[in-house]
Write a protein that holds these residues in place. Structure first.
Motif, PDB file in Angstrom:
ATOM      1  N   LEU A 190      -5.498   7.281  -7.779  1.00 58.98           N
ATOM      2  CA  LEU A 190      -5.408   6.124  -8.670  1.00 58.98           C
ATOM      3  C   LEU A 190      -6.502   6.130  -9.738  1.00 58.98           C
ATOM      4  N   TYR A 243      -7.333  -1.774  -9.688  1.00 53.74           N
ATOM      5  CA  TYR A 243      -6.394  -0.650  -9.642  1.00 53.74           C
ATOM      6  C   TYR A 243      -4.945  -1.109  -9.493  1.00 53.74           C
ATOM      7  N   SER A 247      -1.609  -0.876 -12.208  1.00 55.93           N
ATOM      8  CA  SER A 247      -0.387  -0.133 -11.861  1.00 55.93           C
ATOM      9  C   SER A 247       0.863  -0.979 -12.024  1.00 55.93           C
ATOM     10  N   TRP A 272       0.316   8.932 -13.779  1.00 59.73           N
ATOM     11  CA  TRP A 272      -0.317   9.322 -12.521  1.00 59.73           C
ATOM     12  C   TRP A 272       0.286  10.636 -12.043  1.00 59.73           C
ATOM     13  N   LEU A 276       3.588   7.353  -7.725  1.00 59.44           N
ATOM     14  CA  LEU A 276       2.667   6.215  -7.773  1.00 59.44           C
ATOM     15  C   LEU A 276       2.864   5.269  -6.595  1.00 59.44           C
ATOM     16  N   LEU A 280      -0.127   4.203  -4.022  1.00 59.36           N
ATOM     17  CA  LEU A 280      -0.498   2.805  -3.764  1.00 59.36           C
ATOM     18  C   LEU A 280      -0.393   2.473  -2.280  1.00 59.36           C
TER      19      LEU A 280
END
Length: 322
Positions: A190, A243, A247, A272, A276, A280
């Motif tokens: 991230l 973060y 996103s 990314w 992603l 996460l």
């Protein structure tokens, strides 16, 4: 020679103790003493006899001398010992279970708690959004909606520069790891500082002057750095919100701004390596695992820091419109 009187069979019967066992009923004959007319439990001789009648079940195939105990016992009898200790244990266990259930029922539940602590953080963060930003939002809108923004390249550059400073600071903190749990967030995928450096280099190639960090970025960076040294729960709150917000809502903002001032160019800040959603989820799992060792008070302290996180990041975001 004196004659011996004859003894009838009935007289013989009365002189002996016998069991007569018809198909369904047993007869137990026990001597009774003249003096007490009561049952002698220890088998002493007596001149009289009493007869006890007791039905015979399939389980009770024989009776002992006193008719008190059968050779076979029911399932219920087998579950209890002479003093009822097993029953007592069962009652105590049931009482403890009921008490635990009552305590659990009376315990205060926090929104999202059953799914893990990250869900608690998400719930608190969503409440700090406006209704046009999120359906769970509770804040009143104080600025123009995103669709009516009029960003400038200079303002966007200030936003990117200050954002890079904050991400640089967060990533240095987890690399240094003043608290062991920080190390869990190294190399999560991230990280944004390197991507922002590439974007700023691209703007410079386009002939734009790159500004120095401004107050919003400097203030937030100094705040999280100091916080990380003494308050891991509060720091984790800022780490999560920075973060995860980028996103989600951050990507939407980046797309809208790119359409207005960059001819739709997608910056590295919004890309990314890898999936992603999986990146996460990996971080969610780590956050939940760390929070399992926190007390309820420490969790609440982390949640209480959410509003400050929104305040600092909001000041940086507004640079886009400057």
């Amino acid at each position: 020679m004196a004659s011996i009187p004859s003894i009838s069979q009935s007289q013989l019967f009365l002189k002996q103790t016998q069991f007569i066992s018809p198909p369904k009923t047993s007869f137990l004959m026990i001597p009774i003493s003249n003096s007490t007319q009561s049952l002698n439990l220890y088998g002493s001789k007596s001149n009289k006899t009493c007869v006890f009648m007791r039905p015979m079940s399939k389980n009770n195939q024989s009776l002992n001398l006193f008719g008190l105990k059968s050779k076979k016992t029911s399932k219920t009898d087998q579950s209890l010992n002479l003093y009822g200790l097993r029953l007592r244990k069962t009652v105590v266990a049931a009482a403890e279970t009921a008490a635990e259930a009552a305590e659990e029922k009376g315990k205060k539940r926090y929104p999202g708690e059953r799914k893990g602590f990250v869900e608690e953080m998400r719930f608190v963060a969503m409440k700090l959004h406006t209704k046009d930003q999120a359906k769970e939002g509770e804040k009143e809108a104080q600025e123009k909606p995103l669709t009516k923004w009029e960003p400038s390249v200079d303002g966007y550059l200030r936003f990117l520069v200050d954002s890079k400073l904050v991400y640089d600071t967060l990533e240095k903190i987890v690399d240094k790891a003043d608290f062991p749990e920080y190390a869990e967030f190294r190399n999560t995928g991230l990280e944004r500082a390197e991507s922002l450096a590439k974007d700023l280099a691209w703007f410079k190639e386009q002939g734009y002057s790159i500004p120095e960090p401004s107050s919003p970025g400097l203030n937030y960076s100094a705040y999280v750095e100091e916080l990380s040294k003494k308050d891991p729960q509060a720091f984790i709150c800022h780490f999560y919100n920075t973060y995860f917000a980028h996103s989600a809502g951050g990507r939407m903002i980046g797309k809208k701004v790119a359409e207005k001032i960059l001819n739709g160019k997608e910056l590295e800040f919004y890309k990314w390596d890898g999936d992603l959603s999986q990146l996460l989820q990996n971080v969610r799992d780590k956050l939940n695992k760390i929070a399992e060792n926190w007390t309820r008070e420490e969790k609440n302290h982390c949640l209480e820091e959410t509003e400050k996180s929104f305040k600092f990041s909001g000041e940086i975001l507004r640079l886009i419109l400057s």
